[in-house]
Design an enzyme around this catalytic site. Structure first.
Site, PDB file in Angstrom:
ATOM      1  N   MET A 133       0.846  -1.198   0.000  1.00 10.82           N
ATOM      2  CA  MET A 133       0.000   0.000   0.000  1.00 10.82           C
ATOM      3  C   MET A 133       0.884   1.252   0.000  1.00 10.82           C
ATOM      4  SD  MET A 133      -3.449  -0.924   2.050  1.00 10.82           S
ATOM      5  CE  MET A 133      -2.836  -0.616   3.689  1.00 10.82           C
TER       6      MET A 133
ATOM      7  N   GLY B 170      11.389  -2.972   5.445  1.00 17.91           N
ATOM      8  CA  GLY B 170      10.714  -4.277   5.427  1.00 17.91           C
ATOM      9  C   GLY B 170      10.171  -4.591   4.044  1.00 17.91           C
ATOM     10  N   HIS B 171       9.519  -3.611   3.413  1.00 21.08           N
ATOM     11  CA  HIS B 171       9.012  -3.842   2.054  1.00 21.08           C
ATOM     12  C   HIS B 171      10.166  -4.097   1.085  1.00 21.08           C
ATOM     13  CE1 HIS B 171       5.681  -1.105   3.583  1.00 21.08           C
ATOM     14  NE2 HIS B 171       4.996  -2.126   3.149  1.00 21.08           N
TER      15      HIS B 171
ATOM     16  N   ASP C 237       2.568  -9.325   8.996  1.00 21.13           N
ATOM     17  CA  ASP C 237       1.108  -9.521   8.921  1.00 21.13           C
ATOM     18  C   ASP C 237       0.868 -11.029   8.842  1.00 21.13           C
ATOM     19  OD1 ASP C 237       0.123  -6.687   8.742  1.00 21.13           O
ATOM     20  OD2 ASP C 237       1.499  -6.702   7.052  1.00 21.13           O
TER      21      ASP C 237
HETATM   22  O1  PAF Z   1      -0.167  -5.791   3.575  1.00 21.16           O
HETATM   23  C1  PAF Z   1      -0.590  -4.866   2.848  1.00 21.16           C
HETATM   24  O2  PAF Z   1       0.075  -3.860   2.624  1.00 21.16           O
HETATM   25  C2  PAF Z   1      -1.968  -4.989   2.219  1.00 21.16           C
HETATM   26  O3  PAF Z   1      -2.850  -5.655   3.063  1.00 21.16           O
HETATM   27  C3  PAF Z   1      -1.948  -5.660   0.831  1.00 21.16           C
HETATM   28  C4  PAF Z   1      -1.471  -7.102   0.902  1.00 21.16           C
HETATM   29  C5  PAF Z   1      -1.035  -4.872  -0.105  1.00 21.16           C
HETATM   30  C6  PAF Z   1      -3.353  -5.663   0.221  1.00 21.16           C
HETATM   31  O4  PAF Z   1      -3.852  -4.355   0.085  1.00 21.16           O
END
Ligand code: PAF
Length: 278
Positions: A26, A32-33, A150
């Site tokens: 998002m 982390g990303h 998550d």
């Molecule tokens: O983890 C996230 O950033 C969101 O839940 C995702 C997987 C991109 C879905 O909108």
């Protein structure tokens, strides 16, 4: 690196590519990303294509949540993604992804999606599964990478892919933490400096819960209640702190891999964290 805003352009760009690694996000990216993007790159190899999507998905936000204020930082995100080895950023508008109200939804099973996060955020996993399924249809990846931060989301999406027979390998990336141990999260940006220090208490409370279990205490309800109480005494508003089986997030039992999970509000910011134990 290409930045693409429409499904049609993305499909054209991806047509010649066979190995596609995909990291849905998002935006408002952090280390982390970027670690997930690097893992996607390693797994698809130099000849494969790594796609990251940036889309703040209205469907997974409740009306009182932070959809409107969620930081949109596309230019900064793209610069970071380029440095991490991403080939294509897919950043659709809301009109592009949801040109009409999304009447068809992917509803995950209640036993997995209406507990923990789903209990406190009703409809959250339906919103996540619906957008991820749609993004999978657009990108058609061979691999998708999600963070273990998550934890429940990763499990729900793994099951979706298995039950829907989607030909996609799902990889779970380890949670990245600050030097002091704070799990990196886009929502950490909402915290003041003092709150960032205090935020460490969430993982420490989960560690304490684990330590008591490992020391042989088996009254799970009491362990969880104590953990919740210790956060309350420090001024937090906890939703849950719990010890579950890694396999299906059922209640902890001896002899199976477990995970401690927690969600709690510090001031106006809701934080989640988890720690696996074996
Ligand atoms: O983890 C996230 O950033 C969101 O839940 C995702 C997987 C991109 C879905 O909108």
């Amino acid at each position: 690196m290409q930045v693409i805003h429409t499904t049609r352009e993305l499909r054209d760009a991806l047509a010649p590519q066979r190995q596609r690694g995909f990291v849905p996000t998002m935006g408002n990216l952090h280390e982390g990303h970027l670690a997930l993007v690097k893992q996607a790159r390693e797994r698809v190899g130099p000849a494969g294509t790594v796609v990251a999507s940036i889309f703040v998905n209205r469907l997974q936000f409740a009306p009182h949540e932070d959809f409107d204020t969620y930081p949109r930082t596309l230019a900064r995100d793209c610069a970071l993604l380029q440095g991490a080895g991403c080939d294509i950023v897919f950043a659709p508008s809301e009109q592009e992804l949801y040109p009409e109200p999304q009447g068809y939804k992917v509803v995950p099973p209640a036993e997995l999606a209406d507990i923990l996060e789903g209990q406190f955020r009703p409809g959250f996993f339906t919103g996540v599964c619906t957008v991820v399924h749609k993004l999978f249809n657009i990108v058609q990846p061979t691999l998708a990478v999600f963070g273990k931060k998550d934890y429940q989301q990763l499990m729900v999406l793994r099951r979706m892919v298995a039950q829907m027979a989607l030909p996609i390998e799902i990889h779970g990336g380890e949670t990245r933490r600050s030097d002091e141990g704070l799990a990196l999260s886009s929502r950490n940006g909402y915290l003041s400096e003092a709150e960032k220090q205090e935020a460490l208490r969430l993982s420490r409370t989960l560690q304490a819960l684990i330590a008591r279990w490992q020391a042989g205490e088996r009254d799970l309800a009491a362990l969880e209640a104590d953990a919740m109480q210790s956060l309350r005494e420090a001024g937090w508003a906890p939703d849950y702190l719990t010890l579950r089986r890694q396999r299906d997030l059922g209640p902890a039992v001896d002899g199976q891999p477990l995970v401690a999970l927690g969600a709690a509000r510090l001031g106006t910011t809701r934080l989640i964290d988890n720690l696996e134990l074996s």
